[in-house]
Structures are given as structure tokens and as C-alpha cells.
Design an enzyme around this catalytic site. Structure first.
Site, short mmCIF file in Angstrom:
data_model
loop_
_atom_site.label_atom_id
_atom_site.label_comp_id
_atom_site.label_asym_id
_atom_site.label_seq_id
_atom_site.Cartn_x
_atom_site.Cartn_y
_atom_site.Cartn_z
N THR A 206 0.84 -1.20 0.00
CA THR A 206 0.00 0.00 0.00
C THR A 206 0.87 1.25 0.00
O THR A 206 1.92 1.27 0.64
CB THR A 206 -0.85 0.03 1.29
OG1 THR A 206 -1.60 -1.16 1.36
CG2 THR A 206 -1.80 1.23 1.33
N ARG A 234 -12.42 -9.74 -0.86
CA ARG A 234 -12.13 -8.92 0.33
C ARG A 234 -11.65 -7.53 -0.09
O ARG A 234 -10.82 -7.37 -1.00
CB ARG A 234 -11.04 -9.61 1.15
CG ARG A 234 -10.61 -8.85 2.42
CD ARG A 234 -9.40 -7.99 2.22
NE ARG A 234 -8.91 -7.42 3.48
CZ ARG A 234 -8.00 -6.46 3.54
NH1 ARG A 234 -7.45 -5.97 2.45
NH2 ARG A 234 -7.60 -6.00 4.70
N GLY A 236 -10.13 -3.94 1.79
CA GLY A 236 -9.65 -3.38 3.05
C GLY A 236 -10.06 -1.92 3.20
O GLY A 236 -11.03 -1.45 2.60
N ASP A 237 -9.30 -1.22 4.00
CA ASP A 237 -9.60 0.19 4.30
C ASP A 237 -9.21 1.15 3.17
O ASP A 237 -9.79 2.21 3.02
CB ASP A 237 -8.84 0.61 5.56
CG ASP A 237 -7.33 0.42 5.39
OD1 ASP A 237 -6.92 -0.63 4.82
OD2 ASP A 237 -6.56 1.30 5.79
N GLY A 258 -1.84 -0.59 7.05
CA GLY A 258 -1.88 -1.65 8.06
C GLY A 258 -3.11 -2.52 7.89
O GLY A 258 -3.71 -2.56 6.81
N GLY A 260 -6.39 -3.48 7.45
CA GLY A 260 -7.53 -2.66 7.04
C GLY A 260 -8.80 -2.89 7.86
O GLY A 260 -9.55 -1.95 8.12
C1 SD4 Z 1 -5.39 -3.38 3.46
N1 SD4 Z 1 -4.48 -1.41 4.50
O1 SD4 Z 1 -5.77 -3.82 2.39
C2 SD4 Z 1 -4.24 -2.37 3.47
C3 SD4 Z 1 -2.93 -3.12 3.64
C4 SD4 Z 1 -1.71 -2.25 3.91
O2 SD4 Z 1 0.62 -2.13 3.86
O3 SD4 Z 1 -1.78 -1.12 4.27
N2 SD4 Z 1 -0.54 -2.81 3.75
O4 SD4 Z 1 -5.87 -3.73 4.54
#
Ligand code: SD4
Length: 347
Positions: A206, A234, A236-237, A258, A260
Site C-alpha cells: 500500500t 475482500r 480493506g480500508d 496496516g 484494514g
Molecule cells: C489493506 N491497509 O488492504 C491495506 C494493507 C496495507 O501495507 O496497508 N498494507 O488492509
């Protein structure tokens, strides 16, 4: 502190480029003259350079945050974009979003085979009455907009990782492999590129970026291949407005990285901006958001997860916070000043 001072002096002598692979251990909140761009993890150094090309000529922060993260989406040395790890079915799906100074947002979720999801997100913002486009619909829109369909193929590194993963087929996000280097950072030592894997690629999937331009306008972007070996479908955030990214041009902007699922549950970036509206500094706003996640999970479970937040306010002050050591971010406000800083952490 001494290290940082030394670095800043050298940076002003035009030697910032020398430090592209170094990380500096001192404080993580600061103020700099506008324009300014900040972004997550080590790959932020190269991404900031892309954004700076726009900002230094008086360009718009919105253009800068698109161009900046495109550098990362394109890089073969990074898990962001089509080079990233796939889902459990072996397919790479991409999420991205972008917000401008008018509070407009565009986002794509689970987009396949398109090299620059951030640019598709921008088109969603500019050309549609919607905020989110998902999956096949997002891909169809991208093709209508002239984007090219890339081959359905994993990068060599991702193919290797996927094969390894298939052995056990366990979903265990690797969130904390920088821990050892992080401890060194805490002691004030400089370490080289802590987030790189042994093959030279970056560990993270990310990149989040925030910028303030010469006119004092704020924008932000976030793009990801998501957590490696996630369930098919799926999200994430990262593409979720108010979780992965939020910009309010009156107050400030925030972006997250991080795990998500934890970020979504507390709408972190919206929370961080609202805390800044109440007078919190960027760093303290991020710290409060981390505190809520730790409180929700309890200290024991929190040791197994990582989230990191970046914030930038209307004055050009920036800050960061994460659960555990290892999160770094890059700050750039001149041709010669693009530094990597270790975020403060709670545990
Ligand atoms: C997620 N936040 O898909 C992202 C993953 C991420 O470094 O930030 N990785 O959850």
C-alpha cells in the site's frame, strides 16, 4: 535529534538524494513551508519525487497525489499495483481512492488487470455521479475511459510467494517484519531501507499520500493490492473514504496503512481529521486513533497487528503514529529534502 539536525543541514546543501535509503529516528511531527508532500513507507521516497515535480512548479495537490502514487503502482520493486501478491485464488485485485480540495472522492475496489487504479479512481471522481465502482463494473468503466487491459499474470516474485503460500494455505498477514530494525530506530540509529525484502522489493502493498500545494489546498490518495492472500472479494480500508483516506480542505487530511479491518471499524481517517478540527496536532490525532484501536483489541491482540496513520493539517504541519515500531513515512518539501522518518509507536 543530532542525526536529524545533521541530515537537515546536509539536505539543505543539496545532498538529500544520498539519503534515499536511510531512515532517521528522531521526532515524527513537523512543520514545513508549503508546498509539501508526505507518504507512507519507504516507497514514499520515490513517490514523493513524482509528486514534487507537480508541486514545485505551483501545481495542484490533487494532480501531485495522483502522479506520486503512480510511480509506486508502476514500480516492479514494490508490492503495490499489479506486481503485488494475489488473493487466495491467485488473482491480483487492486483498491484505490483519491480526494480533492473540494471534498470530492472517487474510488475503485477489487479492480483487476489495470495498471493505474488511482487514475481510474480519479476518473470516477471526475466523470461519474458516483464515489465507488467495484470489480467488473470498475474494469468496464476503466476500459471505456481508454485504460488498457493488462495480462492476467503474476509477477515472478508474487508467483513464488503464492506457491509458497499454497503449501499451507493459511491466512496470516505478515505485519511486523520490520520489528528488529524498528528497535534500532528507537535507539536513534540509522538503518538502511528497513522495509525491503531480501530480493530488494518492498514489503508493503500500500501507499498513501497527502499533499498541500502552494495555494494551501489539500488532497490525498491511497492505492493497494490489499492484504496478501486475502479471501476473494475482500476489500480493506484503503479505498474506503473516511477509513483509508479523508481530506477536508478546511482542516486537514489523513491516510492509513496496516490491517484494514481494524482501520475500517473506527473510521480512522475521518476520526483523525475531526480530532484536528478540535485542535489536536496531526501527531496527537493519529495517536488517539491508534489508542482507540488498541483499546478495542486489548494490548495482547494489539501486539499482533499493525496500523499506521499519517496526517497533514491546513498549516502544513504533519505527524504520524502506529501501534508498534517499524512504520516509516517520507516527507518532501524541496528538490533536495526528501527524508524517511520513523513513526512513533504505542507498544
Ligand atoms: C489493506 N491497509 O488492504 C491495506 C494493507 C496495507 O501495507 O496497508 N498494507 O488492509
Amino acid at each position: 535529534m543530532l542525526q536529524r539536525r545533521k541530515f537537515l543541514q546536509m539536505g539543505s546543501l543539496g545532498m538529500g538524494g544520498l539519503f534515499a535509503n536511510k531512515i532517521f529516528a528522531s521526532g515524527n511531527s513537523g512543520i514545513a513551508k508549503k508546498p509539501l508532500v508526505i507518504s507512507t513507507w519507504d516507497a514514499g521516497i520515490a513517490a514523493n519525487k513524482g509528486a514534487w515535480e507537480i508541486l514545485k512548479t505551483g501545481g495542484r495537490a490533487f494532480d501531485a497525489v495522483e502522479k506520486g502514487v503512480m510511480v509506486t503502482e508502476e514500480s516492479i520493486n514494490c508490492c503495490v499495483g499489479l506486481g503485488g501478491n494475489p488473493d487466495r485464488e491467485g488473482i491480483v485485485t487492486l483498491d484505490a481512492c483519491i480526494m480533492d480540495e473540494y471534498g470530492n472522492a472517487g474510488s475503485v475496489l477489487a479492480l483487476e488487470r489495470i495498471k493505474h487504479p488511482i487514475s481510474v479512481a480519479r476518473r470516477v471522481l471526475e466523470k461519474t455521479p458516483h464515489v465507488y465502482l467495484v470489480g467488473d463494473g470498475a474494469q468496464m468503466f476503466a476500459l471505456q475511459q481508454g485504460f488498457t487491459l493488462e495480462p492476467q499474470k503474476l509477477s515472478d516474485e508474487a508467483a513464488k510467494e503464492y506457491k509458497k503460500w499454497l503449501d499451507k494455505s493459511e491466512y496470516k498477514p505478515q505485519i511486523n517484519i520490520e520489528q528488529k530494525q524498528g528497535n534500532l530506530q528507537d535507539k536513534g540509529q540509522i538503518v538502511a531501507a528497513p522495509n525491503r525484502l531480501s530480493n530488494g522489493a518492498f514489503n508493503h502493498d500500500t501507499i498513501g499520500m497527502l499533499a498541500i500545494d502552494a495555494n494551501g489546498n489539500l488532497s490525498g490518495s491511497c492505492t493497494t493490492s490489499g492484504m496478501a492472500f486475502k479471501m476473494r472479494g475482500r476489500v480493506g480500508d484503503s479505498p474506503i473514504i473516511g477509513a483509508g483516506l479523508f481530506v477536508d480542505n478546511e482542516v486537514g487530511a489523513a491516510v492509513s496503512t496496516g490491517l484494514g479491518e481494524e482501520v475500517i471499524k473506527v473510521c480512522v481517517t475521518h476520526l483523525v481529521v475531526e480530532l484536528m478540527r478540535q485542535g489536536y496536532s496531526p501527531e496527537n490525532a493519529c495517536k488517539e486513533a491508534v489508542r482507540r484501536i488498541v483499546k478495542h483489541n486489548g494490548e495482547k491482540k494489539s501486539k499482533e497487528i499493525q496500523v499506521g496513520f499519517l496526517a497533514l493539517n491546513k498549516k502544513g504541519e504533519y505527524g504520524a503514529y502506529c501501534i508498534q515500531s517499524g512504520f516509516s513515512f517520507a516527507v518532501c518539501n524541496s528538490d533536495s529534502h526528501n527524508e524517511l522518518i520513523a513513526s512513533k509507536h504505542m507498544i
